[in-house]
Design a protein around this motif. Structure first.
Motif, mmCIF file in Angstrom:
data_model
loop_
_atom_site.group_PDB
_atom_site.id
_atom_site.type_symbol
_atom_site.label_atom_id
_atom_site.label_comp_id
_atom_site.label_asym_id
_atom_site.label_seq_id
_atom_site.Cartn_x
_atom_site.Cartn_y
_atom_site.Cartn_z
ATOM 1 N N SER A 299 0.760 -1.348 0.040
ATOM 2 C CA SER A 299 0.105 0.127 0.359
ATOM 3 C C SER A 299 0.776 1.598 -0.098
ATOM 4 N N CYS A 300 0.120 2.474 -0.160
ATOM 5 C CA CYS A 300 0.969 3.812 -0.126
ATOM 6 C C CYS A 300 1.074 4.276 1.307
ATOM 7 N N THR A 301 0.818 3.409 2.134
ATOM 8 C CA THR A 301 1.200 3.758 3.471
ATOM 9 C C THR A 301 2.369 3.046 4.154
ATOM 10 N N THR A 359 0.217 -3.075 -7.181
ATOM 11 C CA THR A 359 -1.002 -2.781 -7.079
ATOM 12 C C THR A 359 -1.735 -2.344 -5.835
ATOM 13 N N CYS A 360 -3.009 -1.448 -5.903
ATOM 14 C CA CYS A 360 -3.704 -1.258 -4.727
ATOM 15 C C CYS A 360 -4.310 -2.513 -4.239
ATOM 16 N N GLY A 361 -4.850 -3.406 -5.376
ATOM 17 C CA GLY A 361 -5.383 -4.551 -5.038
ATOM 18 C C GLY A 361 -6.372 -4.716 -3.833
ATOM 19 N N ALA A 362 -6.123 -5.441 -2.896
ATOM 20 C CA ALA A 362 -6.956 -5.932 -1.856
ATOM 21 C C ALA A 362 -7.023 -4.832 -0.770
ATOM 22 N N CYS A 363 -6.078 -3.869 -0.900
ATOM 23 C CA CYS A 363 -6.101 -2.916 0.105
ATOM 24 C C CYS A 363 -7.477 -2.117 0.242
ATOM 25 N N LEU A 364 -8.178 -2.100 -1.022
ATOM 26 C CA LEU A 364 -9.517 -1.609 -0.846
ATOM 27 C C LEU A 364 -10.632 -2.590 -1.353
HETATM 28 S S1 SF4 Z 1 -6.289 1.971 -2.487
HETATM 29 FE FE1 SF4 Z 1 -4.874 1.659 -0.672
HETATM 30 S S2 SF4 Z 1 -2.859 1.647 -1.532
HETATM 31 FE FE2 SF4 Z 1 -4.155 2.364 -3.202
HETATM 32 S S3 SF4 Z 1 -4.199 4.645 -2.948
HETATM 33 FE FE3 SF4 Z 1 -6.135 4.018 -1.695
HETATM 34 S S4 SF4 Z 1 -5.179 3.633 0.410
HETATM 35 FE FE4 SF4 Z 1 -3.334 3.743 -0.975
#
Ligand code: SF4
Lengths: 422, 163
Positions: A299-301, A359-364
């Protein structure tokens, strides 16, 4: 009375000497980032309103990330539509598969974030880029369309809360734990409409990547933006990535803040945010036995190289517990390659984890690791809302990469070795 | 503006609940509307009639920036959301779409599902016909009213670009 860094950047972008909280302004936008999910409605809006064109194609950066590589026909159509539009509008900065990554990790990595600039994206975690001393905020698709057509956007100048983070972080306690602690204290709407400015010796000592983790989750306290005054580390980070010029702004000592919050983190333990709010942080040592079905790192975090290094340090020579699936998702293609060169991917695979493409994938709850009803996941992401990673009856626990990795090995949520050995 | 209230008095109702990410591979209002509020109340779409209102607690619309949340609600027939307070991006999205977001903590305490409400923007009052009560709400900012009256942000942008 002086000004905050946020006020200075906004003033410079609306042609004024000074702006004050509460004022409505139209600010010039330097960088408009577009991803796959929220851009197609903006394209439709532009076309529906007299076929409006992009005013400044050179300011636009397109980074499909949420459902890439395309997870189904509908998401493939979305990206295809964006690709066609980018060609029509002569937008050259398009990060295609192979150079792709999660937008908030990729944008600074590729040199598009510079101090003193204004950055928007129709994505709530745009606050991440404040870590480099930029004003960066999430907006909606109509805002995106308006900014694309005009190069500017309306804002209410936010009040700022100053967070003075002081003390010494214990080994095994990271920026993720600090921001979970802040959100625990002030709540998920504790900074509603405001800018969160982070300062203090702890922030000075953090790497630029860790500072991004802090600013990334400002939105989880309801904030408009997170921001950190640039220093030598910031300039070093930016100058190897960008040739473009920029202006450095910093807050005046007599700037006015709506609140000043002092936090001493010397006694802070690693935290985990229990379902279903990021403000439900508890020390890992106090939660008892919570077995897990999945551990998700990315993830972006927390999907950057330092995050993968910390996780690999926990997992080297060990095995993921029986019955646990661990999924590692390096946030960008360059991070993936770097992790590969350093042997981190081998460590994960040998431990029985799998490594995905960025990928963002399963994060969201998109793809690549969706949860079934009743399943529990420990995740290095930023949101643990109901149904965030899949079934509305699944559970997400948020923690640092070290805690995620240690938990994958233990089969339940535990403190990392980095912490225990301190 | 007249309609029936649908009350969800919880705080922090987030955009993942208003329109789950599993539907974000779609962006058309009618398609999204079929799944509005699905993870909170699976019967929501069946119950709502054109012109109805949602009444909810604090920090409504927190989380993701997805404007799809506004479109899903509007597509389902909702004309305004009345809440204790709103999350920032959701509030922006409402204004930009000319969709009403009204802050009225008093209504949250007193309105029940099924109550018939009239929103009077000029006087800043919500009339509860069922209970014969009225509640005052924080005035909608002038700037937002202008966008509302011109039919959304894009309408004002078109004028700007053309001039
Ligand atoms: S879906 Fe998750 S990884 Fe993608 S931008 Fe949003 S918080 Fe960040």
């Amino acid at each position: 009375m002086g000004s905050t860094i946020t006020e200075k950047i906004l003033a410079a972008h609306c042609g004024r000497e000074i702006v004050r909280p509460g004022e409505l302004i139209n600010a010039e936008i330097d960088v408009i980032m577009c991803h796959d999910v929220t851009t197609t409605p903006a394209i439709d809006l532009l076309k529906a309103h007299g076929n409006l064109h992009v005013a400044y194609p050179e300011r636009v950066v397109i980074m499909p990330d949420h459902f890439v590589p395309n997870k189904d026909i509908k998401s493939a159509e979305m990206v295809a539509k964006i690709r066609r539009w980018a060609k029509e509008e002569k937008i050259e900065k398009f990060y295609e598969i192979g150079r792709h990554g999660v937008c908030h990790a990729l944008l600074p990595e590729q040199g598009h974030v510079r101090p003193g600039t204004t950055i928007i994206c129709a994505d709530s975690h745009t606050s991440t880029h404040g870590a480099l001393g930029a004003f960066a905020t999430g907006i909606g698709s109509t805002d995106l369309a308006a900014a694309l057509a005009t190069g500017e956007l309306w804002f209410k100048v936010p009040e700022t809360i100053l967070f003075k983070i002081q003390g010494t972080l214990r080994k095994g306690v990271f920026a993720k734990d600090v921001i979970l602690e802040i959100i625990r204290r002030i709540g998920v709407d504790g900074a509603l409409y405001k800018a969160m400015e982070f300062t203090g010796n702890v922030v000075d000592e953090l790497s630029v990547e860790s500072r991004m983790t802090l600013c990334n989750m400002a939105i989880e306290a309801g904030a408009k933006s997170g921001i950190i005054n640039p220093d030598e580390k910031t300039l070093d980070y930016v100058q190897v990535r960008s040739n473009e010029s920029f202006d450095v702004y910093t807050s005046d000592p007599d700037a006015e803040y709506s609140d000043v919050i002092d936090i001493d983190v010397s006694d802070l333990e690693p935290l985990v945010a229990l379902p279903h709010l990021p403000s439900n942080g508890k020390p890992v040592s106090e939660i008892g036995d919570i077995p897990i079905d999945q551990a998700w790192l990315g993830s972006c975090t927390n999907g950057r190289i330092e995050d993968l290094r910390k996780a690999a340090a926990e997992m080297k020579g060990k095995k993921v517990a029986e019955g646990v699936r661990m999924i590692v998702v390096p946030a960008t293609s360059d991070i993936w390659k770097q992790a590969n060169r350093e042997g981190l991917l081998d460590i994960f695979m040998e431990a029985g984890a799998t490594v995905s493409t960025p990928t963002c994938g399963a994060c969201l709850g998109g793809h690549m690791g969706i949860l079934a009803a009743g399943e529990r996941c420990i995740s290095s992401t930023n949101r643990n809302f109901v149904g965030r990673m899949g079934s509305p009856e699944s559970e997400v626990y948020l923690a640092s990469p070290a805690t995620v990795a240690a938990s994958a090995i233990a089969g339940k949520i535990v403190n990392s070795n980095a912490y225990k050995q301190d | 503006m007249k309609g029936k209230a649908h009350c969800y008095p919880r705080d922090h109702i987030n955009t993942d609940e208003i329109i789950p990410a599993r539907y974000l591979n779609m962006d058309q209002e009618k398609e999204l509307a079929a799944h509005a509020m699905e993870d909170i109340d699976t019967t929501f779409v069946k119950k709502v009639r054109e012109g109805d209102f949602i009444v909810a607690g604090e920090d409504f619309g927190c989380g993701s920036s997805r404007e799809h949340a506004v479109w899903a609600l509007r597509g389902a027939g909702i004309r305004a959301v009345i809440a204790g307070s709103f999350a920032r991006i959701f509030y922006r999205n409402c204004i930009n779409n000319g969709f009403l977001a009204i802050e009225c903590p008093e209504a949250i305490q007193k309105v029940h599902t099924g109550d018939r409400l009239t929103i009077d923007l000029k006087s800043g009052k919500i009339l509860n016909e069922t209970k014969q009560e009225s509640y005052t709400f924080a005035p909608v900012p002038d700037f937002a009213l202008q966008i509302l009256e011109s039919g959304g942000l894009m309408k004002t942008i078109v004028q700007k670009v053309k001039s």
